[in-house]
Structures are given as structure tokens and as C-alpha cells.
Design a protein around this motif. Sequence first.
Motif, PDB file in Angstrom:
ATOM      1  N   ALA A 257      -3.121  -3.197  -2.632  1.00  0.00           N
ATOM      2  CA  ALA A 257      -3.077  -3.954  -1.378  1.00  0.00           C
ATOM      3  C   ALA A 257      -4.403  -3.902  -0.633  1.00  0.00           C
ATOM      4  O   ALA A 257      -4.712  -4.786   0.171  1.00  0.00           O
ATOM      5  CB  ALA A 257      -1.951  -3.420  -0.492  1.00  0.00           C
ATOM      6  N   GLY A 258      -5.167  -2.836  -0.882  1.00  0.00           N
ATOM      7  CA  GLY A 258      -6.461  -2.698  -0.212  1.00  0.00           C
ATOM      8  C   GLY A 258      -6.389  -2.036   1.142  1.00  0.00           C
ATOM      9  O   GLY A 258      -7.383  -1.998   1.871  1.00  0.00           O
ATOM     10  N   TYR A 259      -5.233  -1.503   1.500  1.00  0.00           N
ATOM     11  CA  TYR A 259      -5.095  -0.803   2.774  1.00  0.00           C
ATOM     12  C   TYR A 259      -3.876   0.101   2.696  1.00  0.00           C
ATOM     13  O   TYR A 259      -3.041  -0.026   1.796  1.00  0.00           O
ATOM     14  CB  TYR A 259      -4.919  -1.790   3.941  1.00  0.00           C
ATOM     15  N   VAL A 260      -3.749   1.006   3.636  1.00  0.00           N
ATOM     16  CA  VAL A 260      -2.566   1.859   3.732  1.00  0.00           C
ATOM     17  C   VAL A 260      -2.148   1.910   5.193  1.00  0.00           C
ATOM     18  O   VAL A 260      -2.945   2.255   6.067  1.00  0.00           O
ATOM     19  CB  VAL A 260      -2.828   3.276   3.166  1.00  0.00           C
ATOM     20  N   ASP A 261      -0.904   1.511   5.471  1.00  0.00           N
ATOM     21  CA  ASP A 261      -0.432   1.552   6.856  1.00  0.00           C
ATOM     22  C   ASP A 261       0.011   2.970   7.208  1.00  0.00           C
ATOM     23  O   ASP A 261       0.051   3.863   6.360  1.00  0.00           O
ATOM     24  CB  ASP A 261       0.689   0.538   7.081  1.00  0.00           C
ATOM     25  N   ALA A 262       0.376   3.167   8.470  1.00  0.00           N
ATOM     26  CA  ALA A 262       0.692   4.514   8.946  1.00  0.00           C
ATOM     27  C   ALA A 262       1.893   5.107   8.223  1.00  0.00           C
ATOM     28  O   ALA A 262       1.934   6.310   7.934  1.00  0.00           O
ATOM     29  CB  ALA A 262       0.947   4.469  10.458  1.00  0.00           C
ATOM     30  N   HIS A 263       2.896   4.270   7.904  1.00  0.00           N
ATOM     31  CA  HIS A 263       4.107   4.757   7.256  1.00  0.00           C
ATOM     32  C   HIS A 263       3.811   5.279   5.852  1.00  0.00           C
ATOM     33  O   HIS A 263       4.199   6.389   5.486  1.00  0.00           O
ATOM     34  CB  HIS A 263       5.150   3.644   7.207  1.00  0.00           C
ATOM     35  N   HIS A 264       3.095   4.472   5.071  1.00  0.00           N
ATOM     36  CA  HIS A 264       2.759   4.882   3.708  1.00  0.00           C
ATOM     37  C   HIS A 264       1.748   6.030   3.721  1.00  0.00           C
ATOM     38  O   HIS A 264       1.777   6.896   2.840  1.00  0.00           O
ATOM     39  CB  HIS A 264       2.198   3.701   2.920  1.00  0.00           C
ATOM     40  N   ASP A 265       0.869   6.028   4.703  1.00  0.00           N
ATOM     41  CA  ASP A 265      -0.103   7.109   4.833  1.00  0.00           C
ATOM     42  C   ASP A 265       0.596   8.456   4.980  1.00  0.00           C
ATOM     43  O   ASP A 265       0.256   9.429   4.299  1.00  0.00           O
ATOM     44  CB  ASP A 265      -1.007   6.831   6.034  1.00  0.00           C
ATOM     45  N   SER A 266       1.587   8.508   5.861  1.00  0.00           N
ATOM     46  CA  SER A 266       2.284   9.776   6.101  1.00  0.00           C
ATOM     47  C   SER A 266       3.072  10.210   4.874  1.00  0.00           C
ATOM     48  O   SER A 266       3.125  11.405   4.537  1.00  0.00           O
ATOM     49  CB  SER A 266       3.207   9.654   7.316  1.00  0.00           C
ATOM     50  N   LYS A 267       3.706   9.265   4.183  1.00  0.00           N
ATOM     51  CA  LYS A 267       4.456   9.595   2.971  1.00  0.00           C
ATOM     52  C   LYS A 267       3.530  10.131   1.886  1.00  0.00           C
ATOM     53  O   LYS A 267       3.854  11.105   1.192  1.00  0.00           O
ATOM     54  CB  LYS A 267       5.211   8.369   2.459  1.00  0.00           C
ATOM     55  N   LEU A 268       2.379   9.500   1.743  1.00  0.00           N
ATOM     56  CA  LEU A 268       1.437   9.911   0.701  1.00  0.00           C
ATOM     57  C   LEU A 268       0.859  11.289   1.000  1.00  0.00           C
ATOM     58  O   LEU A 268       0.747  12.142   0.102  1.00  0.00           O
ATOM     59  CB  LEU A 268       0.332   8.862   0.584  1.00  0.00           C
ATOM     60  N   ARG A 269       0.522  11.524   2.241  1.00  0.00           N
ATOM     61  CA  ARG A 269      -0.005  12.845   2.606  1.00  0.00           C
ATOM     62  C   ARG A 269       1.045  13.937   2.373  1.00  0.00           C
ATOM     63  O   ARG A 269       0.728  15.037   1.901  1.00  0.00           O
ATOM     64  CB  ARG A 269      -0.459  12.854   4.068  1.00  0.00           C
ATOM     65  N   TYR A 270       2.275  13.628   2.721  1.00  0.00           N
ATOM     66  CA  TYR A 270       3.345  14.625   2.572  1.00  0.00           C
ATOM     67  C   TYR A 270       3.574  14.972   1.101  1.00  0.00           C
ATOM     68  O   TYR A 270       3.692  16.160   0.750  1.00  0.00           O
ATOM     69  CB  TYR A 270       4.636  14.103   3.195  1.00  0.00           C
ATOM     70  N   VAL A 271       3.647  13.958   0.238  1.00  0.00           N
ATOM     71  CA  VAL A 271       3.940  14.236  -1.171  1.00  0.00           C
ATOM     72  C   VAL A 271       2.757  14.928  -1.848  1.00  0.00           C
ATOM     73  O   VAL A 271       2.941  15.755  -2.750  1.00  0.00           O
ATOM     74  CB  VAL A 271       4.354  12.943  -1.911  1.00  0.00           C
ATOM     75  N   ILE A 272       1.533  14.652  -1.401  1.00  0.00           N
ATOM     76  CA  ILE A 272       0.372  15.375  -1.926  1.00  0.00           C
ATOM     77  C   ILE A 272       0.454  16.846  -1.534  1.00  0.00           C
ATOM     78  O   ILE A 272       0.212  17.742  -2.360  1.00  0.00           O
ATOM     79  CB  ILE A 272      -0.943  14.748  -1.418  1.00  0.00           C
TER      80      ILE A 272
END
Length: 317
Positions: free
Chosen positions: A199-214
Motif C-alpha cells: 500500500a505504501g503506507y501504514v495507518d495508526a491501527h495497522h502500525d499498533s498491531k505490527l508493533r505489538y506482534v513484533i
Amino acid sequence: MNGQNSAHTAPQLSTSSAAFAEYYQFYRRRQDALNLIRQLNRAIKAAQRHRGMSMGLLGGNELFKEEFYQLEHQLERRILALQALAQASKGLLSERDQQNLRSAWVTISRDWQEDSVIDNYELHCHLIEQSLAMLAGLSRQMEQPCAEAMGDTTVTHESTSYPSRFKHLEVLHFTTRLLPAVVEQIGRIRALGTYSAAAGYVDAHHDSKLRYVIQCTRVNNEKLRHQIKRLEGILEQDIGLLSQLKSYELKLMFLLNMVETDILHEGAQNADSNRIYNLATDIIDVYLTIVDNGVDLISQWHDADMDQWLIGQAATP
């Protein structure tokens, strides 16, 4: 012939044949559980790939399209095969589990192109979480040797061919719970990272999910490292690919750092969705090969368990 010698006949067992029929039925049920574990693992792998590719497509990467539709047909067949095997194994997976699995897949596959990205992601995660719970439930049925689980007290010792209880439980936990859980976390990173890069970007919702799973992956990878050391001390060469996890841990750290650097930062992205997907898939495939090795080892021990019971019966006066 010396008259002092008497004819030798095999001892007549006092145990009735019904005991052997009962034992074999129990042994066969364990075999069915192992087959379900294998098929669940394959269905989970396909569902995880389906999630990653669908997220890439929803993000705009059309390169996944041809392989995705092939995978969709495969996953449909795997779900149906799981249902057939579960029905034949009579109660190892409940009717409710089977229906939930089928319903979750129907919900995912129906008009998925019209779903929001987060709905697509969450529906896949729900299906995989259900499957992992079934996997853990089946593994609990493998924890005791057959004779002990049946309440047979005639076999009171272990031969060298059957592992100690500690060794057996360690491998069972590693193979059916710990490693599949880590694989699922990597699969979630693959899905979210592939979408965001496409998509070329990450919104706040996906950002938080990605940080958490990492963060979860880093924590569980530490647990995995300690477990590998324990297994290396008790298994020697029983799981031949176990040592590869050390080198693939470096690849995993590289993947996590790449996602954090290329996606989870302010400003324009320059991430490659195919690279993220392929690197994560390479790691996942090796981890799942080790899962298969572990299930094979448990299956060998299960066969040895039956031999031990027969030896114990033969030695019983």
C-alpha cells in the motif's frame, strides 16, 4: 531324543484377546490424532499463506494473484479433508470444532475482495487461532503412554527405546504449541508487513498491531532459544534440523529489523512487499519443517510405546 526332554509349547496367556483389541483401538485412536495434527499443520500453513497473499493483493500487489487462486483451491480441499478425517476419527475433534472451522473458512473466502483490510486480517487470524487450539487439544491426548492412559499397571518400566516422560512432554510441547505459536506470529508480521509495503503506507491501527506482534515475537523467540538448548541436550540428533533454528534466528531478527526500519517509521516508505513476504515465508517454511520432524519423532515413540506394552505383556507371568 532324550526322554528327559519334554516338548516345549508357548505359554498360554491368561490375558484375554479382548484386552489386546482394546489396546489396539486406543493405539489406533492415537494414530488418528497424529494424522489430524499433521493435517491441521498443513491447513494452518495454507491459511497463513492465504492471509499474507490476500493482504498483499488488498494493498495493490497484483503479483500474488495467480498463486493466490491456486492456494485458495488447495485450502478449500484441505478444510474438506480435515472434516472427513475428523468424522472418521469419531470424536477427536468435536462437531462444534468442525463446524466452526468450516464456517470460518466460508466467511473468509466469500467476497473477500470486498472486505476491509482489517476484517480480512482478523477473520484469517480467527480461523488460525481456532486451528491452533485444536492442535493443542489433540496434543494433550498424546501426553501419557498408552498403557498408563488405559490404566494398565502390568507395564511398570520403560525400555530404552521409549523416551522418558520428561523428554516426551518437552518435544510434544515444542512441536505442537511453542513453535506453531511463534510461526503464527511471524505469519502475522508477514501479512501486515506485506500489506503495508504494497500500500505504501501504514495507518495508526495497522502500525499498533505490527508493533505489538513484533514485540511478542521477540519475547517468544527468547523462550524458543532456551527450549532449543534444552532439546539439544536430550535429543542429540533426533530432530536433524533443530540446529538450523539458530541460523534462522538471525534471519528472523533481520526480518523484524527490516519491517521496523522500512515500514514503522515516519515519512515515505520504500519497502518491498515481495521481499518481506518471501523472507518471512522462507523462515516459516523451515520452522514448519521442524514441526513435521517433531511430529514424526512423536509418531516413532508412539510405535515404540506399543512394542513396550507387548514386551511387558510377554514378560508378565
